[in-house]
Design an enzyme around this catalytic site. Structure first.
Site, PDB file in Angstrom:
ATOM      1  CB  ALA A  23     -39.826 -39.294 -12.374  1.00  0.00           C
ATOM      2  N   GLY A  25     -35.313 -42.489 -13.106  1.00  0.00           N
ATOM      3  CA  GLY A  25     -33.916 -42.705 -13.498  1.00  0.00           C
ATOM      4  C   GLY A  25     -32.871 -42.141 -12.562  1.00  0.00           C
ATOM      5  CG  ASP A  26     -27.988 -42.467 -12.202  1.00  0.00           C
ATOM      6  OD1 ASP A  26     -27.956 -43.073 -11.126  1.00  0.00           O
ATOM      7  OD2 ASP A  26     -27.044 -41.792 -12.648  1.00  0.00           O
ATOM      8  CE  LYS A  29     -30.594 -43.470  -8.220  1.00  0.00           C
ATOM      9  NZ  LYS A  29     -30.763 -44.847  -8.473  1.00  0.00           N
ATOM     10  CD  GLU A 212     -17.384  -4.803 -16.678  1.00  0.00           C
ATOM     11  OE1 GLU A 212     -18.025  -5.626 -17.337  1.00  0.00           O
ATOM     12  OE2 GLU A 212     -17.518  -3.579 -16.805  1.00  0.00           O
ATOM     13  CG  HIS A 258     -19.040 -30.833 -19.330  1.00  0.00           C
ATOM     14  ND1 HIS A 258     -20.343 -30.446 -19.477  1.00  0.00           N
ATOM     15  CD2 HIS A 258     -19.083 -32.097 -18.822  1.00  0.00           C
ATOM     16  CE1 HIS A 258     -21.131 -31.437 -19.083  1.00  0.00           C
ATOM     17  NE2 HIS A 258     -20.394 -32.444 -18.690  1.00  0.00           N
ATOM     18  CE  LYS A 350      -3.976 -34.517 -18.193  1.00  0.00           C
ATOM     19  NZ  LYS A 350      -3.300 -34.132 -16.995  1.00  0.00           N
ATOM     20  NE  ARG A 363      -2.681 -26.215 -13.730  1.00  0.00           N
ATOM     21  CZ  ARG A 363      -2.242 -26.067 -12.476  1.00  0.00           C
ATOM     22  NH1 ARG A 363      -1.116 -25.424 -12.242  1.00  0.00           N
ATOM     23  NH2 ARG A 363      -2.905 -26.562 -11.457  1.00  0.00           N
ATOM     24  NE  ARG A 387      -7.912 -27.369  -7.675  1.00  0.00           N
ATOM     25  CZ  ARG A 387      -7.276 -27.913  -6.625  1.00  0.00           C
ATOM     26  NH1 ARG A 387      -7.960 -28.350  -5.605  1.00  0.00           N
ATOM     27  NH2 ARG A 387      -5.980 -27.992  -6.629  1.00  0.00           N
TER      28      ARG A 387
END
Ligand SMILES: NC(=O)C1=CN([C@@H]2O[C@H](COP(=O)(O)OP(=O)(O)OC[C@H]3O[C@@H](n4cnc5c(N)ncnc54)[C@H](OP(=O)(O)O)[C@@H]3O)[C@@H](O)[C@H]2O)C=CC1
Ligand SMILES: O=C1O[C@H](COP(=O)(O)O)[C@@H](O)[C@H](O)[C@H]1O
Length: 511
Positions: A23, A25-26, A29, A212, A258, A350, A363, A387
């Site tokens: 709690a 840490g970065d 918060k 869909e 990601h 990229k 894209r 985007r």
């Protein structure tokens, strides 16, 4: 298709304890507590049945932690008037407990505090729900898991215990599997929520809705028109800390998790339903009668000549960075999905730090039309762009006739800009949505162990080569597009960059 609504997951009652480990840490918060605040403000977690515990080694009082968090709890559009009151109500729910991550006493005290809170409620903890959020370095995950398992599990049969773990889940295949095994020996997969916050972003969630339409088309070749798919993450933030002091930073930080997750959602087949397990199956399911391989299983090994890694000039000036560091702060690579649908379509990933702009997008570039009668006047290709951030938008770049008497072509766009189209809507932060999913027991947007394993299988050979300096980072100027070699690679696999055309986002003023 049976679509799960928020209400499908709302049936649970009983007191809910949210324990933020680390709690002080970065992440806690900046992301975890602010997300909890917004959920509380909107009534998704209510004062009557929720209590929040912060746990870390730092010596702090409840009020110290509250004051530390206060500045990060910002008002949202339209709730400025009640903000101070909202903040006070939220902070009053927080209790801080100090203790180490590997010593019984700390977790015994934590359990006592949670139990005392549960006993103070009407149902005396008979349906206690305990959510442990690991805002901690992964090095302490195994010991913290042991402590929770030994001392802090929900004691009620109708309740539950869930853990949310942050990346990095290891640094390569072996270390990730080791971590998964250590955690898996203590918790069932249904209790483990491996967070990848990109899966909580609004436009990433929209990808499943596009499915869909896509999925109802016939098979075999209708994607032939798709020339290339590019996933980019450009960041101008200069990052100086080294994760584990290991090479391959940008790959471990952004691409392996990601961007790969986003790629899966774009390229996977339409799931059987929106049930969390059906979606996760589709990303990673095993060979099915040798017919269709899932996305992750079908990704071919990355070829050395289809990778460019870079390091921005000045990176090594940081005193914490070794003078001969090969750590990439930029990477571009081509992934190829060897299945019936995507054969021949290069997926270009990229990602870079210290770039000229900060954006994340998908894209999809269409191939040239065969026998295009406007050639060579049209030099640009049509593109479908999603985007993700900033200024969420979905738009189609295409060639149109320039209005006027002449038959001249120009590039324009069909545009769904969220800020313009949904002016009254506040787009939730990824962490808000994912924490709420955890409370509801919805694992759809979390990474399953088998997904994680295949993700590491894809990137580990390359990462090991970088670790051994067998692949060298090329320098690039801070604030640029990255190394030129990356553009050359994209061009080599057939991507055509449009020069001289800049998309101007629409203003917020409605006509
Ligand atoms: N910060 C961010 O924006 C993001 C972070 N993450 C991940 O979230 C997790 C937490 O990140 P972040 O908050 O930045 O990390 P911090 O370095 O701020 O660590 C969080 C807390 O853990 C304790 N801690 C730190 N180092 C150690 C250690 N070596 N051994 C034991 N305890 C330690 C400290 O608390 P105390 O000393 O009080 O016990 C610290 O306040 C990490 O897994 C990170 O990779 C993921 C995405 C983004
Ligand atoms: O996980 C991480 O993501 C952030 C980028 O997140 P975003 O939501 O701001 O796009 C990145 O800056 C960080 O290095 C990485 O660890």
């Amino acid at each position: 298709m049976g679509e799960p609504a928020l209400s499908d997951f709302k049936s649970e009652t009983g007191c809910l304890s949210i324990i933020v480990l680390g709690a002080s840490g970065d992440l806690a918060k900046k992301k975890t507590f602010p997300a909890l605040f917004h959920l509380h403000r909107q009534g998704f977690i209510g004062s009557h049945d929720v209590h929040i515990f912060g746990y870390a080694r730092s010596n702090m009082t409840d009020d110290d932690l509250r004051e530390r968090l206060r500045g990060y709890l910002t008002p949202c559009k339209g709730c400025e008037e009640t903000h101070e009151e909202d903040v006070s109500k939220f902070l009053a729910l927080i209790k801080y407990i100090s203790g180490p991550y590997d010593v019984d006493e700390g977790f015994v005290s934590l359990d006592e505090e949670i139990s005392a809170y549960e006993m103070s409620k009407d149902d005396k903890g008979t349906s206690s729900r305990r959510l442990f959020y690991f805002a901690l370095p992964p090095s302490v995950y195994p010991s913290v898991c042991k402590m929770i398992k030994r001392f802090c599990m929900s004691k009620s049969e109708s309740g539950w215990t869930r853990i949310v773990v942050e990346k990095p889940f290891g640094k390569d295949l072996d270390s990730s599997e080791e971590l998964s095994t250590q955690i898996g020996e203590l918790f069932d997969e249904s209790q483990i929520y491996r967070i990848d916050h990109y899966l909580g972003k609004e436009l990433v969630q929209n990808l499943i809705v596009f499915k869909e339409d896509f999925g109802t088309e016939g098979r075999g070749g209708y994607f032939d028109e798709y020339g290339h798919i590019m996933f980019t993450y450009d960041d101008f933030v200069v990052v100086t800390n080294l994760l584990f002091g290991l090479f391959g930073r940008i790959i471990r930080d952004i691409l392996q998790n990601h961007l790969l997750q986003v790629l899966c959602l774009v390229a996977m087949e339409k799931p059987v339903s929106l049930k969390p397990e059906h979606i996760r199956d589709e990303k990673v399911k095993v060979r099915d009668l040798n017919f269709f391989l899932s996305v992750l299983q079908s990704i071919l090994p990355i070829e050395d000549d289809e990778v460019v890694i870079g390091q921005y000039e000045g990176y090594r000036d940081d005193p914490t960075v070794p003078n001969d560091s090969n750590t990439p702060t930029f990477a571009t690579m081509v992934l190829r999905i060897h299945n019936e649908r995507w054969e021949g379509v290069p997926f270009i990933l990229k990602a870079g730090k210290s770039m000229k702009s900060r954006k994340a997008e998908i894209r999809v570039q269409f191939k040239d039309v065969p026998g295009d009668i406007f050639k060579p006047k049209t030099k640009q290709r049509n593109e479908f762009v999603i985007r993700l951030q900033p200024s969420e938008a979905i738009y189609m770049k295409l060639t149109v006739k320039e209005p006027g008497l002449e038959m001249k072509t120009a590039q324009s766009e069909l545009d769904l800009s969220y800020r313009q189209r949904y002016q009254e809507v506040v787009i939730p932060e990824a962490y808000e949505r994912l924490i709420l999913d955890t409370i509801h027991g919805d694992q759809q947007h979390f990474v399953r162990r088998d997904e994680l394993k295949v993700a590491w299988e894809i990137f580990t050979p390359l990462l090991h080569k970088i670790d051994k300096n067998e692949v060298q980072s090329v320098p690039y100027k801070p604030g640029s597009r990255g190394p030129e070699q990356a553009d050359v690679l994209a061009e080599k696999v057939g991507y055509v960059r449009t020069h001289g055309y800049v998309w101007v986002p629409p203003t917020l003023s409605a006509d």
